[in-house]
Scaffold this motif. Structure first.
Motif, PDB file in Angstrom:
ATOM      1  N   ARG A 187      45.539  48.219  40.005  1.00 45.80           N
ATOM      2  CA  ARG A 187      44.563  48.089  40.237  1.00 45.80           C
ATOM      3  C   ARG A 187      43.571  46.983  39.365  1.00 45.80           C
ATOM      4  NH1 ARG A 187      42.125  53.270  38.124  1.00 45.80           N
ATOM      5  NH2 ARG A 187      42.443  54.147  40.631  1.00 45.80           N
ATOM      6  N   LEU A 188      44.486  47.128  38.328  1.00 43.91           N
ATOM      7  CA  LEU A 188      43.995  46.228  37.107  1.00 43.91           C
ATOM      8  C   LEU A 188      44.765  44.719  37.375  1.00 43.91           C
ATOM      9  CD1 LEU A 188      42.581  45.218  34.408  1.00 43.91           C
ATOM     10  CD2 LEU A 188      45.371  46.364  33.882  1.00 43.91           C
ATOM     11  N   THR A 189      45.318  44.541  37.720  1.00 45.81           N
ATOM     12  CA  THR A 189      46.073  42.882  38.537  1.00 45.81           C
ATOM     13  C   THR A 189      44.676  42.772  39.850  1.00 45.81           C
ATOM     14  OG1 THR A 189      48.502  43.582  38.385  1.00 45.81           O
ATOM     15  CG2 THR A 189      47.911  41.880  39.398  1.00 45.81           C
ATOM     16  N   TRP A 190      44.807  43.613  41.045  1.00 52.02           N
ATOM     17  CA  TRP A 190      44.157  43.429  41.683  1.00 52.02           C
ATOM     18  C   TRP A 190      42.188  42.714  41.253  1.00 52.02           C
ATOM     19  CZ3 TRP A 190      45.229  48.000  44.567  1.00 52.02           C
ATOM     20  CH2 TRP A 190      46.366  47.876  45.577  1.00 52.02           C
ATOM     21  N   LYS A 191      41.968  43.776  39.864  1.00 50.34           N
ATOM     22  CA  LYS A 191      40.834  42.997  39.543  1.00 50.34           C
ATOM     23  C   LYS A 191      40.316  41.684  38.895  1.00 50.34           C
ATOM     24  CE  LYS A 191      37.826  46.652  38.220  1.00 50.34           C
ATOM     25  NZ  LYS A 191      37.420  47.777  38.472  1.00 50.34           N
ATOM     26  N   VAL A 192      41.687  42.313  37.873  1.00 49.47           N
ATOM     27  CA  VAL A 192      41.800  40.977  37.680  1.00 49.47           C
ATOM     28  C   VAL A 192      41.612  39.224  38.557  1.00 49.47           C
ATOM     29  CG1 VAL A 192      43.321  39.522  35.802  1.00 49.47           C
ATOM     30  CG2 VAL A 192      42.645  41.418  34.837  1.00 49.47           C
ATOM     31  N   GLN A 193      42.448  39.500  39.053  1.00 46.89           N
ATOM     32  CA  GLN A 193      42.642  38.410  40.184  1.00 46.89           C
ATOM     33  C   GLN A 193      41.206  38.014  40.442  1.00 46.89           C
ATOM     34  OE1 GLN A 193      45.255  39.089  43.297  1.00 46.89           O
ATOM     35  NE2 GLN A 193      46.039  37.217  42.883  1.00 46.89           N
ATOM     36  N   GLU A 194      40.470  39.116  41.038  1.00 46.50           N
ATOM     37  CA  GLU A 194      39.706  39.061  41.958  1.00 46.50           C
ATOM     38  C   GLU A 194      38.335  38.396  41.002  1.00 46.50           C
ATOM     39  OE1 GLU A 194      38.564  42.899  43.404  1.00 46.50           O
ATOM     40  OE2 GLU A 194      40.305  42.673  45.383  1.00 46.50           O
ATOM     41  N   ASP A 195      37.832  38.812  39.748  1.00 51.15           N
ATOM     42  CA  ASP A 195      36.948  38.191  39.138  1.00 51.15           C
ATOM     43  C   ASP A 195      37.211  37.303  38.505  1.00 51.15           C
ATOM     44  OD1 ASP A 195      35.347  39.710  36.933  1.00 51.15           O
ATOM     45  OD2 ASP A 195      36.618  38.392  35.350  1.00 51.15           O
ATOM     46  N   PHE A 196      38.848  36.395  38.293  1.00 51.03           N
ATOM     47  CA  PHE A 196      38.770  35.683  37.574  1.00 51.03           C
ATOM     48  C   PHE A 196      37.946  34.164  39.558  1.00 51.03           C
ATOM     49  CE2 PHE A 196      41.627  31.252  38.660  1.00 51.03           C
ATOM     50  CZ  PHE A 196      41.202  30.440  37.134  1.00 51.03           C
ATOM     51  N   HIS A 197      38.892  34.180  40.317  1.00 49.64           N
ATOM     52  CA  HIS A 197      38.127  34.152  41.277  1.00 49.64           C
ATOM     53  C   HIS A 197      37.086  33.718  41.352  1.00 49.64           C
ATOM     54  CE1 HIS A 197      42.495  33.894  42.482  1.00 49.64           C
ATOM     55  NE2 HIS A 197      42.592  32.671  42.317  1.00 49.64           N
ATOM     56  N   ALA A 198      36.477  34.834  41.193  1.00 49.44           N
ATOM     57  CA  ALA A 198      34.541  34.677  41.704  1.00 49.44           C
ATOM     58  C   ALA A 198      34.405  34.361  40.577  1.00 49.44           C
ATOM     59  CB  ALA A 198      34.144  36.517  41.735  1.00 49.44           C
ATOM     60  N   THR A 199      34.244  34.723  39.319  1.00 53.38           N
ATOM     61  CA  THR A 199      33.731  33.562  38.321  1.00 53.38           C
ATOM     62  C   THR A 199      33.918  32.617  37.852  1.00 53.38           C
ATOM     63  OG1 THR A 199      35.736  34.489  36.715  1.00 53.38           O
ATOM     64  CG2 THR A 199      33.830  35.205  36.512  1.00 53.38           C
ATOM     65  N   HIS A 200      34.993  31.676  39.105  1.00 55.66           N
ATOM     66  CA  HIS A 200      35.343  30.702  38.976  1.00 55.66           C
ATOM     67  C   HIS A 200      34.585  29.429  40.265  1.00 55.66           C
ATOM     68  CE1 HIS A 200      37.289  31.435  35.072  1.00 55.66           C
ATOM     69  NE2 HIS A 200      37.505  29.723  35.192  1.00 55.66           N
ATOM     70  N   GLY A 201      34.419  30.538  41.234  1.00 54.31           N
ATOM     71  CA  GLY A 201      33.980  30.741  42.101  1.00 54.31           C
ATOM     72  C   GLY A 201      34.468  29.847  43.461  1.00 54.31           C
ATOM     73  N   LEU A 202      36.136  30.352  43.736  1.00 51.16           N
ATOM     74  CA  LEU A 202      37.321  30.168  43.779  1.00 51.16           C
ATOM     75  C   LEU A 202      37.506  31.446  45.382  1.00 51.16           C
ATOM     76  CD1 LEU A 202      39.210  28.994  41.422  1.00 51.16           C
ATOM     77  CD2 LEU A 202      38.037  27.292  42.722  1.00 51.16           C
ATOM     78  N   ASP A 203      38.615  30.560  46.445  1.00 50.29           N
ATOM     79  CA  ASP A 203      38.464  32.175  47.325  1.00 50.29           C
ATOM     80  C   ASP A 203      40.362  32.745  46.962  1.00 50.29           C
ATOM     81  OD1 ASP A 203      36.660  31.266  49.398  1.00 50.29           O
ATOM     82  OD2 ASP A 203      37.580  29.734  50.054  1.00 50.29           O
ATOM     83  N   CYS A 204      39.732  33.924  46.645  1.00 48.70           N
ATOM     84  CA  CYS A 204      40.973  34.942  46.783  1.00 48.70           C
ATOM     85  C   CYS A 204      41.639  35.151  47.168  1.00 48.70           C
ATOM     86  CB  CYS A 204      40.152  36.747  45.885  1.00 48.70           C
ATOM     87  SG  CYS A 204      41.436  37.461  45.085  1.00 48.70           S
ATOM     88  N   PRO A 205      43.462  34.749  46.401  1.00 47.31           N
ATOM     89  CA  PRO A 205      44.219  34.703  47.416  1.00 47.31           C
ATOM     90  C   PRO A 205      44.139  36.894  48.038  1.00 47.31           C
ATOM     91  CG  PRO A 205      44.037  34.216  45.377  1.00 47.31           C
ATOM     92  CD  PRO A 205      43.434  34.224  45.463  1.00 47.31           C
ATOM     93  N   PRO A 206      45.105  36.763  48.934  1.00 43.33           N
ATOM     94  CA  PRO A 206      45.136  38.308  49.853  1.00 43.33           C
ATOM     95  C   PRO A 206      46.254  39.431  48.894  1.00 43.33           C
ATOM     96  CG  PRO A 206      46.363  37.147  50.924  1.00 43.33           C
ATOM     97  CD  PRO A 206      45.276  35.866  49.982  1.00 43.33           C
ATOM     98  N   ARG A 207      44.966  40.741  48.339  1.00 48.20           N
ATOM     99  CA  ARG A 207      46.294  41.294  48.124  1.00 48.20           C
ATOM    100  C   ARG A 207      47.665  41.788  48.616  1.00 48.20           C
ATOM    101  NH1 ARG A 207      42.313  46.829  46.595  1.00 48.20           N
ATOM    102  NH2 ARG A 207      40.495  45.826  45.114  1.00 48.20           N
ATOM    103  N   LYS A 208      48.659  41.810  47.816  1.00 45.97           N
ATOM    104  CA  LYS A 208      49.764  41.738  47.988  1.00 45.97           C
ATOM    105  C   LYS A 208      50.449  43.354  47.423  1.00 45.97           C
ATOM    106  CE  LYS A 208      50.847  36.846  47.872  1.00 45.97           C
ATOM    107  NZ  LYS A 208      51.838  36.149  47.341  1.00 45.97           N
ATOM    108  N   ARG A 209      51.820  43.626  48.358  1.00 43.87           N
ATOM    109  CA  ARG A 209      52.049  45.164  47.777  1.00 43.87           C
ATOM    110  C   ARG A 209      52.701  44.013  46.536  1.00 43.87           C
ATOM    111  NH1 ARG A 209      53.904  49.149  50.549  1.00 43.87           N
ATOM    112  NH2 ARG A 209      56.165  50.057  49.956  1.00 43.87           N
ATOM    113  N   ALA A 210      52.973  45.822  45.565  1.00 47.94           N
ATOM    114  CA  ALA A 210      53.061  45.220  44.255  1.00 47.94           C
ATOM    115  C   ALA A 210      54.986  45.450  45.006  1.00 47.94           C
ATOM    116  CB  ALA A 210      53.389  46.578  43.523  1.00 47.94           C
ATOM    117  N   GLN A 211      55.744  44.750  43.552  1.00 49.89           N
ATOM    118  CA  GLN A 211      57.345  44.435  43.744  1.00 49.89           C
ATOM    119  C   GLN A 211      57.796  45.640  42.724  1.00 49.89           C
ATOM    120  OE1 GLN A 211      57.805  40.254  41.351  1.00 49.89           O
ATOM    121  NE2 GLN A 211      55.916  39.522  42.844  1.00 49.89           N
ATOM    122  N   PHE A 212      57.056  47.021  42.307  1.00 44.32           N
ATOM    123  CA  PHE A 212      57.666  48.209  42.226  1.00 44.32           C
ATOM    124  C   PHE A 212      57.014  48.713  42.608  1.00 44.32           C
ATOM    125  CE2 PHE A 212      54.788  46.402  38.841  1.00 44.32           C
ATOM    126  CZ  PHE A 212      54.037  48.142  39.140  1.00 44.32           C
TER     127      PHE A 212
END
Length: 212
Positions: A187-212
């Motif tokens: 949850r935190l990884t997704w939200k950081v990823q989405e927040d970063f791209h939103a605050t920089h006006g960038l398209d966010c990569p699609p969510r990926k399945r966790a590696q564990f």
């Protein structure tokens, strides 16, 4: 913080040492390691500037967990309620986000004495995480933020759980720990990823399945 079968706060005070040093037979240790990555569509310098200013993004991205600032680089997080065998815990931990060193960010445990000393009699947490920025060679700017986490939790279980087979108590606790980390970290990884791209006006990569 703990309820259902038993509440250790209602029992006699057993020790003032951290649980990791306790000889109480009811204390169990659960340990796991985790690793994953975030794809950031920007140069490493831009990602580093964002991560350096955690006072802007950490509380936003940690929601709906309760977060309170602790000093300049620390935060106190209440993670939510989890349980097994009718034994529930609502863990609260303190984390310090260390300044980066050569592109590596470390997150370490803050001793509970600094924010709620009574917690040390309920559980003890050793949280050590590292995030590394790896800028990729590509036509478009792209940085992988790879992270790994070593997590150990010591917890004093109610005496009644000691009646269960030791192997069952251990494996169930390990499984529960992985569930907690998987739920919270993804949850935190997704939200950081989405927040970063939103605050920089960038398209966010699609969510990926966790590696564990």
């Amino acid at each position: 913080m703990i309820s259902s079968v038993s509440d250790p706060r209602s029992e006699p005070r057993i020790a003032t040492l951290a649980l990791r040093h306790s000889e109480d037979s009811r204390v169990r240790c659960y340990t796991s390691q985790f690793a994953d990555l975030m794809e950031m569509r920007a140069p490493a310098s831009t990602v580093a500037h964002y991560l350096d200013h955690h006072e802007g993004w950490f509380r936003r991205c940690a929601s709906p967990m309760q977060v309170e600032p602790l000093g300049r680089n620390g935060y106190v997080l209440t993670l939510g309620r989890f349980g097994n065998f009718g034994f529930e815990v609502e863990p609260t931990i303190g984390l310090e986000l260390m300044p980066q060193s050569r592109g590596v960010y470390r997150i370490c445990t803050v001793p509970p004495e600094q924010f709620e000393p009574g917690l040390r009699e309920l559980y003890d947490v050793e949280f050590n995480a590292a995030l590394r920025l790896e800028e990729q060679d590509a036509e478009a700017p792209h940085t992988d933020v790879r992270w790994d986490l070593d997590l150990s939790v010591w917890i004093r279980l109610p005496a009644v759980i000691g009646l269960l087979p030791e192997s069952l108590v251990q494996t169930s606790g390990d499984h529960l720990l992985r569930q907690i980390v998987r739920q919270i970290s993804r949850r935190l990884t997704w939200k950081v990823q989405e927040d970063f791209h939103a605050t920089h006006g960038l398209d966010c990569p699609p969510r990926k399945r966790a590696q564990f």
